[in-house]
Design a protein around this motif. Sequence first.
Motif, PDB file in Angstrom:
ATOM      1  N   LEU A  72       0.852  -1.188   0.000  1.00  0.00           N
ATOM      2  CA  LEU A  72       0.000   0.000   0.000  1.00  0.00           C
ATOM      3  C   LEU A  72       0.883   1.232   0.000  1.00  0.00           C
ATOM      4  CD1 LEU A  72      -2.733   1.556   0.456  1.00  0.00           C
ATOM      5  CD2 LEU A  72      -2.309   1.270   2.918  1.00  0.00           C
ATOM      6  N   TYR A  73       0.562   2.178  -0.884  1.00  0.00           N
ATOM      7  CA  TYR A  73       1.226   3.485  -0.850  1.00  0.00           C
ATOM      8  C   TYR A  73       0.180   4.509  -0.440  1.00  0.00           C
ATOM      9  CZ  TYR A  73       3.763   7.690  -2.096  1.00  0.00           C
ATOM     10  OH  TYR A  73       4.382   8.924  -2.045  1.00  0.00           O
ATOM     11  N   GLU A  74       0.446   5.190   0.682  1.00  0.00           N
ATOM     12  CA  GLU A  74      -0.528   6.138   1.220  1.00  0.00           C
ATOM     13  C   GLU A  74       0.203   7.177   2.056  1.00  0.00           C
ATOM     14  OE1 GLU A  74      -4.851   5.299   3.004  1.00  0.00           O
ATOM     15  OE2 GLU A  74      -3.242   4.711   4.376  1.00  0.00           O
ATOM     16  N   ASN A  75      -0.176   8.450   1.891  1.00  0.00           N
ATOM     17  CA  ASN A  75       0.418   9.544   2.667  1.00  0.00           C
ATOM     18  C   ASN A  75       1.940   9.543   2.573  1.00  0.00           C
ATOM     19  OD1 ASN A  75      -2.156  10.378   3.567  1.00  0.00           O
ATOM     20  ND2 ASN A  75      -2.084   8.894   5.251  1.00  0.00           N
ATOM     21  N   ASN A  76       2.442   9.383   1.329  1.00  0.00           N
ATOM     22  CA  ASN A  76       3.887   9.439   1.039  1.00  0.00           C
ATOM     23  C   ASN A  76       4.685   8.329   1.727  1.00  0.00           C
ATOM     24  OD1 ASN A  76       3.631  11.836  -0.547  1.00  0.00           O
ATOM     25  ND2 ASN A  76       3.541  13.031   1.350  1.00  0.00           N
ATOM     26  N   ALA A  77       4.046   7.224   2.030  1.00  0.00           N
ATOM     27  CA  ALA A  77       4.756   6.120   2.681  1.00  0.00           C
ATOM     28  C   ALA A  77       4.279   4.795   2.101  1.00  0.00           C
ATOM     29  CB  ALA A  77       4.522   6.141   4.185  1.00  0.00           C
ATOM     30  N   TRP A  78       5.179   3.790   2.166  1.00  0.00           N
ATOM     31  CA  TRP A  78       4.878   2.436   1.711  1.00  0.00           C
ATOM     32  C   TRP A  78       4.581   1.553   2.917  1.00  0.00           C
ATOM     33  CZ3 TRP A  78       4.874   0.027  -3.167  1.00  0.00           C
ATOM     34  CH2 TRP A  78       5.162   0.878  -4.240  1.00  0.00           C
ATOM     35  N   TYR A  79       3.620   0.660   2.739  1.00  0.00           N
ATOM     36  CA  TYR A  79       3.241  -0.261   3.807  1.00  0.00           C
ATOM     37  C   TYR A  79       3.129  -1.672   3.237  1.00  0.00           C
ATOM     38  CZ  TYR A  79       1.807   4.011   6.235  1.00  0.00           C
ATOM     39  OH  TYR A  79       1.778   5.249   6.809  1.00  0.00           O
ATOM     40  N   ARG A  80       3.481  -2.635   4.096  1.00  0.00           N
ATOM     41  CA  ARG A  80       3.232  -4.039   3.784  1.00  0.00           C
ATOM     42  C   ARG A  80       2.730  -4.716   5.049  1.00  0.00           C
ATOM     43  NH1 ARG A  80       7.226  -9.003   1.876  1.00  0.00           N
ATOM     44  NH2 ARG A  80       5.530 -10.376   1.213  1.00  0.00           N
ATOM     45  N   ASN A  81       1.625  -5.403   4.941  1.00  0.00           N
ATOM     46  CA  ASN A  81       1.005  -6.065   6.092  1.00  0.00           C
ATOM     47  C   ASN A  81       0.769  -5.086   7.242  1.00  0.00           C
ATOM     48  OD1 ASN A  81       1.143  -8.521   4.701  1.00  0.00           O
ATOM     49  ND2 ASN A  81       3.183  -8.963   5.508  1.00  0.00           N
ATOM     50  N   GLY A  82       0.387  -3.861   6.890  1.00  0.00           N
ATOM     51  CA  GLY A  82       0.068  -2.854   7.890  1.00  0.00           C
ATOM     52  C   GLY A  82       1.259  -2.166   8.516  1.00  0.00           C
ATOM     53  N   LYS A  83       2.484  -2.556   8.132  1.00  0.00           N
ATOM     54  CA  LYS A  83       3.692  -1.964   8.713  1.00  0.00           C
ATOM     55  C   LYS A  83       4.364  -1.037   7.704  1.00  0.00           C
ATOM     56  CE  LYS A  83       4.708  -5.794  11.866  1.00  0.00           C
ATOM     57  NZ  LYS A  83       5.727  -6.787  12.288  1.00  0.00           N
ATOM     58  N   GLN A  84       4.714   0.152   8.186  1.00  0.00           N
ATOM     59  CA  GLN A  84       5.390   1.103   7.310  1.00  0.00           C
ATOM     60  C   GLN A  84       6.801   0.621   6.994  1.00  0.00           C
ATOM     61  OE1 GLN A  84       5.269   5.153   8.625  1.00  0.00           O
ATOM     62  NE2 GLN A  84       6.640   5.892   7.049  1.00  0.00           N
ATOM     63  N   ALA A  89      10.840   2.875  -3.046  1.00  0.00           N
ATOM     64  CA  ALA A  89      11.415   2.719  -4.385  1.00  0.00           C
ATOM     65  C   ALA A  89      11.261   3.977  -5.219  1.00  0.00           C
ATOM     66  CB  ALA A  89      10.748   1.529  -5.086  1.00  0.00           C
ATOM     67  N   HIS A  90      10.164   4.694  -5.053  1.00  0.00           N
ATOM     68  CA  HIS A  90       9.945   5.881  -5.876  1.00  0.00           C
ATOM     69  C   HIS A  90      10.809   7.057  -5.430  1.00  0.00           C
ATOM     70  CE1 HIS A  90       6.545   3.472  -7.213  1.00  0.00           C
ATOM     71  NE2 HIS A  90       6.492   4.259  -8.262  1.00  0.00           N
ATOM     72  N   ILE A  91      11.169   7.109  -4.146  1.00  0.00           N
ATOM     73  CA  ILE A  91      12.140   8.113  -3.710  1.00  0.00           C
ATOM     74  C   ILE A  91      13.507   7.783  -4.293  1.00  0.00           C
ATOM     75  CG2 ILE A  91      13.410   8.955  -1.704  1.00  0.00           C
ATOM     76  CD1 ILE A  91      10.852   8.968  -0.144  1.00  0.00           C
ATOM     77  N   GLN A  92      13.861   6.490  -4.310  1.00  0.00           N
ATOM     78  CA  GLN A  92      15.116   6.083  -4.941  1.00  0.00           C
ATOM     79  C   GLN A  92      15.136   6.499  -6.407  1.00  0.00           C
ATOM     80  OE1 GLN A  92      15.424   1.864  -4.283  1.00  0.00           O
ATOM     81  NE2 GLN A  92      15.692   2.068  -2.078  1.00  0.00           N
ATOM     82  N   LEU A  93      14.007   6.292  -7.090  1.00  0.00           N
ATOM     83  CA  LEU A  93      13.916   6.685  -8.494  1.00  0.00           C
ATOM     84  C   LEU A  93      14.093   8.187  -8.645  1.00  0.00           C
ATOM     85  CD1 LEU A  93      13.243   6.007 -11.477  1.00  0.00           C
ATOM     86  CD2 LEU A  93      10.836   6.380 -10.889  1.00  0.00           C
ATOM     87  N   LEU A 126      -0.200  -3.762  -5.805  1.00  0.00           N
ATOM     88  CA  LEU A 126      -0.054  -2.418  -5.249  1.00  0.00           C
ATOM     89  C   LEU A 126      -1.408  -1.732  -5.174  1.00  0.00           C
ATOM     90  CD1 LEU A 126       1.577   0.093  -4.367  1.00  0.00           C
ATOM     91  CD2 LEU A 126       1.905   0.607  -6.807  1.00  0.00           C
ATOM     92  N   THR A 127      -1.668  -1.130  -4.027  1.00  0.00           N
ATOM     93  CA  THR A 127      -2.868  -0.320  -3.848  1.00  0.00           C
ATOM     94  C   THR A 127      -2.459   1.113  -3.544  1.00  0.00           C
ATOM     95  OG1 THR A 127      -4.105  -2.204  -2.954  1.00  0.00           O
ATOM     96  CG2 THR A 127      -4.977  -0.003  -2.504  1.00  0.00           C
ATOM     97  N   THR A 128      -2.911   2.054  -4.351  1.00  0.00           N
ATOM     98  CA  THR A 128      -2.641   3.465  -4.108  1.00  0.00           C
ATOM     99  C   THR A 128      -3.601   4.317  -4.914  1.00  0.00           C
ATOM    100  OG1 THR A 128      -0.976   5.241  -4.165  1.00  0.00           O
ATOM    101  CG2 THR A 128      -0.894   3.611  -5.938  1.00  0.00           C
ATOM    102  N   GLU A 129      -3.899   5.483  -4.389  1.00  0.00           N
ATOM    103  CA  GLU A 129      -4.718   6.456  -5.109  1.00  0.00           C
ATOM    104  C   GLU A 129      -3.859   7.580  -5.681  1.00  0.00           C
ATOM    105  OE1 GLU A 129      -7.807   7.792  -2.538  1.00  0.00           O
ATOM    106  OE2 GLU A 129      -8.789   5.823  -2.407  1.00  0.00           O
TER     107      GLU A 129
END
Length: 300
Positions: A72-84, A89-93, A126-129
Amino acid sequence: MLKRNVICNIEKGFDGECLYDKIFDEIGHESVYVLRGLHLKAGKSITQFDSIVISMDRVAVNEIKNYSGDYLYENNAWYRNGKQLKDNAHIQLSRAKGKIIQLRDEAGLHFNVEGAVIFTGDDFRLTTESDHIWSETVMLNQLRNYFREFKDDRIGDKAKSIVRHIKNAIAENPYFEEEVDISRLQRGLYCGACGSFELIKGRFQYTCASCGSIESNETHLLRTMSDHKFLFYNQPITKQSLLYLIDYQISEDGAYRFLKKHCHINLRGKKTTYTFKYYDWEEPIAQIKHNQRYKDKIQS
């Protein structure tokens, strides 16, 4: 645990890059130059690039990730299984694109800089708006169409000039230099059972906050020595490089004690380096586990 964690991740990443190359070869890339696996120096920092695609009018930076599972990408952060997650990867890009722009401007060249994070895992979701994230994301089922977008590009003297300037910026891979961009490398101790970096410190052991496994400081340091060997195979271990890799989560005296126990000592004047005695960490663990004062308790 190198075999089941770090090496697994390295092999998984390598498999993702091989798939990237295989599909690109199938589509064809005669109309572009492709530079793979570079470290470039721009300004005072060194940045790693997975792939740079070059034509006369544009340079495309590709970050290749072989992730699996639900993200999940939300509020400028990545999450997996509810953990930030620490990594983004997009900041690296964005950083990588910025370095190419810096090289372009320093050389007085004119071309567009674009990029995409390539997710090669067939089980990645991936889930993101965020429209911005989607605009720079290429999933596996989109990869062939993405590569086809380069079919109409052209190479010529201008593209050769771009390649030449980029190659002039190639640097060695010095992960332990202070000014290196190490955003890809997560430092610290991690659980040998589940790979989590969320550990609770005891006096002589760490307890995993995720799965409850308990491992001694010696076990953690053995795994880190083994990781060091495989991740930085052309660089000898030093006390400071080991402490840096574990983010100083074990004392200097503790690290030194186990370096002497499990490594060959190499004296070169005032500089001391160490060579891990074993192929990987599992060999010494099998030897010491019955005599360990502070026992490991791995949750299955």
